[in-house]
Enzyme design. Structure first.
Site: not given
Length: 339
Positions: A57, A212, A216
């Site tokens: 990341y 989840p 967004g």
């Protein structure tokens, strides 16, 4: 903050965790480090105890940016929190536009090199939860699990997990070294891993749900006029954020909106509460760069949905129209993928 235990492992984490990828990678330019350090500190004060990162990341200029960020920001709270990071991937062409193809490498030597790098960047002597980021088709699950068992014995990691696993791979790996958690893409728009739920319950493995909120989208705060930079913002390539996607998801968002009014909650809170109320071993890890979103997401744990309400939501999700959802970057095979 309420807490949950991931499967039968005994690993206790905040019921909602914080996915930290977007602070450094995938959602436009990396955020200001000082602002993110302050946000992470506030997250701990708020009750978040579960923080998710990975060695990949970062940016082309700083490939491990997110681990460095968490190492600096969370060092004062190390004995109060759970840090999860991941191994086994590198980018094929990190300077290219869009979701970069990924090269998998879960060989024992690569894992050992990765864990030493992550320990150093995270400023810690152990990793609480260490995920295989994606399955490497060139390495048997037993080999990966045996390496994890050795790292646990050495005290370098406490628990391990697998991201985007199959049932067969999970069972084979688990038979060698207990798997604490599976981290899979899971949301109202991405439910294909629900077929794995009976296996997770059987083996006593927790589910950590990444994306989840469908990157967004399920927050309900986007519109077709929003612009995402195709150079470094993955949302520019996600089907749910296209004009066609907004049209196809109209009824889905209206349904979530009706639920939010009924429960006096936000769209995001409904999407998170739905999965929290499905199983006690599911822990979502929504990401954010904003303080108000941190507060919003953490309050989802206080929204109670009955089994009947969850079943009704599931039935509606089975039939309501919706677009495809981003399924992740393409994973390529080992050295054969290198141009």
């Amino acid at each position: 903050m309420k807490h949950r235990t991931l499967g039968m492992s005994g690993l206790r984490v905040s019921a909602v965790g914080l996915g930290c990828m977007g602070m450094s990678h995938g959602y436009g330019d990396a955020a200001d480090k000082d602002e993110m350090k302050e946000l992470l500190s506030l997250a701990v004060d708020m009750g978040y105890s579960f923080f998710d990162t990975a060695e990949v990341y970062g940016t082309a200029d700083n490939p491990h940016d997110n681990e460095y960020l968490l190492g600096e920001a969370l060092a004062p709270y190390r004995d109060k929190i759970v840090i999860a990071t991941k191994f086994g991937l590198k980018f094929d062409n990190p300077s290219s536009d869009g979701p970069h193809p990924l090269i998998a490498d879960s060989s024992p030597s690569a894992i050992r090199k990765a864990v030493e790098g992550s320990l150093k960047r995270l400023k810690t002597d152990h990793i609480d939860l260490y995920y295989q980021h994606r399955i490497d088709p060139e390495v048997e699950p037993e080999t990966v699990a045996d390496t994890m068992a050795s790292l646990i014995k050495e005290g370098k990691i406490l628990h391990w997990g697998i991201s985007e696993t199959t049932e067969e791979y999970l069972r084979r790996a688990h038979s060698v070294c207990r798997v604490t958690a599976v981290q899979n893409r899971y949301s109202m728009m991405a439910r294909w891993h629900e077929a794995l739920f009976p296996v997770l319950e059987e083996l006593g493995v927790g589910l950590v749900a990444f994306s989840p909120l469908a990157n967004g989208f399920l927050s309900g705060c986007y519109s077709s006029g929003d612009f995402f930079d195709p150079h470094n913002d993955y949302r520019a390539y996600m089907p749910q954020f296209t004009l066609d996607g907004y049209e196809k998801n109209h009824d889905l968002l209206n349904f979530i909106g009706d639920l939010s009014e009924e429960k006096h909650a936000t769209f995001s809170q409904i999407a998170l509460a739905w999965m929290l109320c499905k199983k006690p071993w599911i822990v979502p890890i929504p990401g954010t760069r904003k303080l108000f979103r941190l507060k919003e997401n953490i309050c989802a744990v206080d929204i109670e949905l009955t089994k009947e309400e969850v079943d009704m939501i599931d039935k509606t999700l089975d039939t309501v129209g919706m677009s495809d959802v981003f399924g992740g970057s393409k994973v390529m095979k080992g050295e054969a993928a290198i141009k």
